[in-house]
Design a protein around this motif. Structure first.
Motif, PDB file in Angstrom:
ATOM      1  N   ASP A  15       0.848  -1.190   0.000  1.00 56.06           N
ATOM      2  CA  ASP A  15       0.000   0.000   0.000  1.00 56.06           C
ATOM      3  C   ASP A  15       0.885   1.242   0.000  1.00 56.06           C
ATOM      4  O   ASP A  15       1.716   1.424   0.893  1.00 56.06           O
ATOM      5  CB  ASP A  15      -0.909   0.002   1.227  1.00 56.06           C
ATOM      6  CG  ASP A  15      -2.012   1.036   1.120  1.00 56.06           C
ATOM      7  OD1 ASP A  15      -1.745   2.163   0.666  1.00 56.06           O
ATOM      8  OD2 ASP A  15      -3.164   0.710   1.480  1.00 56.06           O
ATOM      9  N   PRO A  16       0.758   2.133  -0.983  1.00 59.18           N
ATOM     10  CA  PRO A  16       1.627   3.313  -1.052  1.00 59.18           C
ATOM     11  C   PRO A  16       1.440   4.263   0.129  1.00 59.18           C
ATOM     12  O   PRO A  16       2.334   5.065   0.420  1.00 59.18           O
ATOM     13  CB  PRO A  16       1.231   3.973  -2.373  1.00 59.18           C
ATOM     14  CG  PRO A  16      -0.153   3.487  -2.643  1.00 59.18           C
ATOM     15  CD  PRO A  16      -0.200   2.090  -2.106  1.00 59.18           C
ATOM     16  N   ARG A  17       0.313   4.180   0.838  1.00 61.54           N
ATOM     17  CA  ARG A  17       0.100   5.043   2.000  1.00 61.54           C
ATOM     18  C   ARG A  17       1.079   4.743   3.122  1.00 61.54           C
ATOM     19  O   ARG A  17       1.284   5.570   4.020  1.00 61.54           O
ATOM     20  CB  ARG A  17      -1.333   4.899   2.501  1.00 61.54           C
ATOM     21  CG  ARG A  17      -2.393   5.436   1.549  1.00 61.54           C
ATOM     22  CD  ARG A  17      -3.793   5.181   2.069  1.00 61.54           C
ATOM     23  NE  ARG A  17      -4.078   3.745   2.129  1.00 61.54           N
ATOM     24  CZ  ARG A  17      -5.166   3.231   2.709  1.00 61.54           C
ATOM     25  NH1 ARG A  17      -6.051   4.041   3.291  1.00 61.54           N
ATOM     26  NH2 ARG A  17      -5.369   1.932   2.698  1.00 61.54           N
ATOM     27  N   SER A  18       1.694   3.559   3.043  1.00 64.17           N
ATOM     28  CA  SER A  18       2.659   3.195   4.090  1.00 64.17           C
ATOM     29  C   SER A  18       3.921   4.050   4.034  1.00 64.17           C
ATOM     30  O   SER A  18       4.751   3.994   4.945  1.00 64.17           O
ATOM     31  CB  SER A  18       3.030   1.713   3.962  1.00 64.17           C
ATOM     32  OG  SER A  18       3.717   1.468   2.734  1.00 64.17           O
ATOM     33  N   LEU A  19       4.072   4.856   2.976  1.00 60.82           N
ATOM     34  CA  LEU A  19       5.233   5.733   2.880  1.00 60.82           C
ATOM     35  C   LEU A  19       5.067   7.006   3.698  1.00 60.82           C
ATOM     36  O   LEU A  19       6.026   7.766   3.862  1.00 60.82           O
ATOM     37  CB  LEU A  19       5.498   6.106   1.417  1.00 60.82           C
ATOM     38  CG  LEU A  19       6.058   4.988   0.531  1.00 60.82           C
ATOM     39  CD1 LEU A  19       6.164   5.456  -0.906  1.00 60.82           C
ATOM     40  CD2 LEU A  19       7.423   4.530   1.029  1.00 60.82           C
ATOM     41  N   MET A  20       3.861   7.257   4.225  1.00 62.45           N
ATOM     42  CA  MET A  20       3.700   8.443   5.060  1.00 62.45           C
ATOM     43  C   MET A  20       4.552   8.288   6.313  1.00 62.45           C
ATOM     44  O   MET A  20       4.568   7.250   6.957  1.00 62.45           O
ATOM     45  CB  MET A  20       2.227   8.656   5.439  1.00 62.45           C
ATOM     46  CG  MET A  20       2.020   9.936   6.230  1.00 62.45           C
ATOM     47  SD  MET A  20       0.290  10.454   6.362  1.00 62.45           S
ATOM     48  CE  MET A  20      -0.402   9.088   7.290  1.00 62.45           C
ATOM     49  N   ARG A  21       5.257   9.331   6.628  1.00 59.51           N
ATOM     50  CA  ARG A  21       6.220   9.305   7.725  1.00 59.51           C
ATOM     51  C   ARG A  21       5.542   9.018   9.059  1.00 59.51           C
ATOM     52  O   ARG A  21       4.427   9.484   9.320  1.00 59.51           O
ATOM     53  CB  ARG A  21       6.925  10.660   7.785  1.00 59.51           C
ATOM     54  CG  ARG A  21       8.151  10.719   8.651  1.00 59.51           C
ATOM     55  CD  ARG A  21       8.804  12.072   8.499  1.00 59.51           C
ATOM     56  NE  ARG A  21      10.067  12.142   9.192  1.00 59.51           N
ATOM     57  CZ  ARG A  21      10.843  13.220   9.204  1.00 59.51           C
ATOM     58  NH1 ARG A  21      10.463  14.309   8.541  1.00 59.51           N
ATOM     59  NH2 ARG A  21      11.988  13.221   9.853  1.00 59.51           N
ATOM     60  N   ARG A  22       6.210   8.220   9.899  1.00 59.80           N
ATOM     61  CA  ARG A  22       5.672   7.908  11.226  1.00 59.80           C
ATOM     62  C   ARG A  22       5.467   9.198  12.026  1.00 59.80           C
ATOM     63  O   ARG A  22       6.306  10.090  12.025  1.00 59.80           O
ATOM     64  CB  ARG A  22       6.630   6.996  11.992  1.00 59.80           C
ATOM     65  CG  ARG A  22       6.692   5.581  11.454  1.00 59.80           C
ATOM     66  CD  ARG A  22       7.636   4.742  12.289  1.00 59.80           C
ATOM     67  NE  ARG A  22       7.742   3.388  11.780  1.00 59.80           N
ATOM     68  CZ  ARG A  22       6.911   2.405  12.105  1.00 59.80           C
ATOM     69  NH1 ARG A  22       5.907   2.647  12.930  1.00 59.80           N
ATOM     70  NH2 ARG A  22       7.079   1.188  11.599  1.00 59.80           N
ATOM     71  N   GLY A  23       4.315   9.280  12.677  1.00 57.96           N
ATOM     72  CA  GLY A  23       4.002  10.437  13.492  1.00 57.96           C
ATOM     73  C   GLY A  23       3.431  11.602  12.718  1.00 57.96           C
ATOM     74  O   GLY A  23       3.089  12.638  13.321  1.00 57.96           O
TER      75      GLY A  23
END
Length: 278
Positions: free
Chosen positions: A77-85
């Motif tokens: 899922d490309p949304r997993s590239l959003m930075r933690r936090g």
């Protein structure tokens, strides 16, 4: 297709970033390198391009684990590239499409209530015509992505093999079939137009050759007179033309004689009527 700018925020190891390829010093450089230590965000720049244009990232295709902790996301899922936090993230690309129009493709994702502890939401893809200041975003993400692909002239697979070779797919390009590599290179360089012209010229030549063959077949069925036969016919034609002229003159003389007799008869009748009256 030509990239003009790459922008984004809160993607993987990068915060807010902007790479303006159409401004100095990059617009004067024919070639440049993306360098830095591991984890500096080199690949993330390339990820941002793919996110904005295709909502897909090559390096996630074979991923087995999602990068976001508690969100129920599939590994690719490309949304997993959003930075933690982070509460929201985006990727944005300005480019010149295959028709010469400047466009902007943007990929956005955010968490509920724009809070870092909110549940991640569905991503949004938009498209803007910068030259005419028009929003080209379609009703659905799929339709918008299809329009972006049409304007680019490259599918995701073609783009990852022909454009993102630096991301590790160079060997895939080399392993591709010759025809496939030729098609990719044609689209990259714009020489597919010459291919289309070549095919059109070949088709036109084939049609002309077929038309010539039909004309030659028809011509072969026509009897051509010999010089002697043509001379004989020309002589007959001259004789008949002269005869026709003689007949025309004879007709003119005959018509004059008929008129004379008609006038003579009228005078005789007039004289007879005058004698009777006396």
């Amino acid at each position: 297709m030509r990239l003009l700018a790459i922008r984004g925020a809160q993607l993987a190891s990068l915060g807010t970033f902007a790479v303006e390829l159409n401004r100095e010093p990059l617009n004067e450089s024919r070639i440049f390198a993306i360098v830095g230590p591991t984890g500096a965000g080199k690949s993330t720049l390339l990820d941002a391009i793919c996110l904005a244009l295709y909502d897909r990232v090559p390096r996630l295709l074979d991923a087995r684990e999602a990068a976001v902790g508690t969100d129920d996301l599939s590994p690719n899922d490309p949304r997993s590239l959003m930075r933690r936090g982070a509460a929201e993230a985006y990727a944005e690309v300005d480019f010149v499409d295959r028709h010469g129009t400047r466009c902007r493709a943007r990929w956005d994702v955010w968490r509920a209530r724009r809070r870092a502890d909110g549940r991640i939401q569905n991503q949004r893809v938009s498209l803007t015509d910068l030259d005419h200041e028009r929003d080209l975003t379609e009703a659905t993400k799929t339709e918008t992505l299809r329009q972006i692909e049409t304007r680019l002239g490259l599918s995701f697979e073609e783009f990852r093999r022909a454009v993102l070779l630096a991301q590790g797919d160079f060997s895939a390009f080399l392993r591709a079939q010759a025809d496939e590599r030729a098609n990719l290179l044609e689209k990259m360089t714009g020489t597919h137009l010459f291919g289309a012209l070549s095919r059109a010229a070949h088709a036109r030549h084939r049609e002309a050759a077929e038309a010539l063959t039909r004309a030659e077949v028809m011509l072969a069925g026509v009897d051509v007179l010999s010089d002697e036969a043509r001379a004989e016919l020309d002589g007959e034609h001259e004789t008949r033309t002269a005869r026709r002229a003689d007949l025309a003159q004879a007709r003119t003389r005959a018509q004059a004689q008929v008129r004379w007799h008609d006038e003579h008869r009228a005078l005789v009748e007039a004289a007879t009527a005058a004698d009777d009256a006396a």
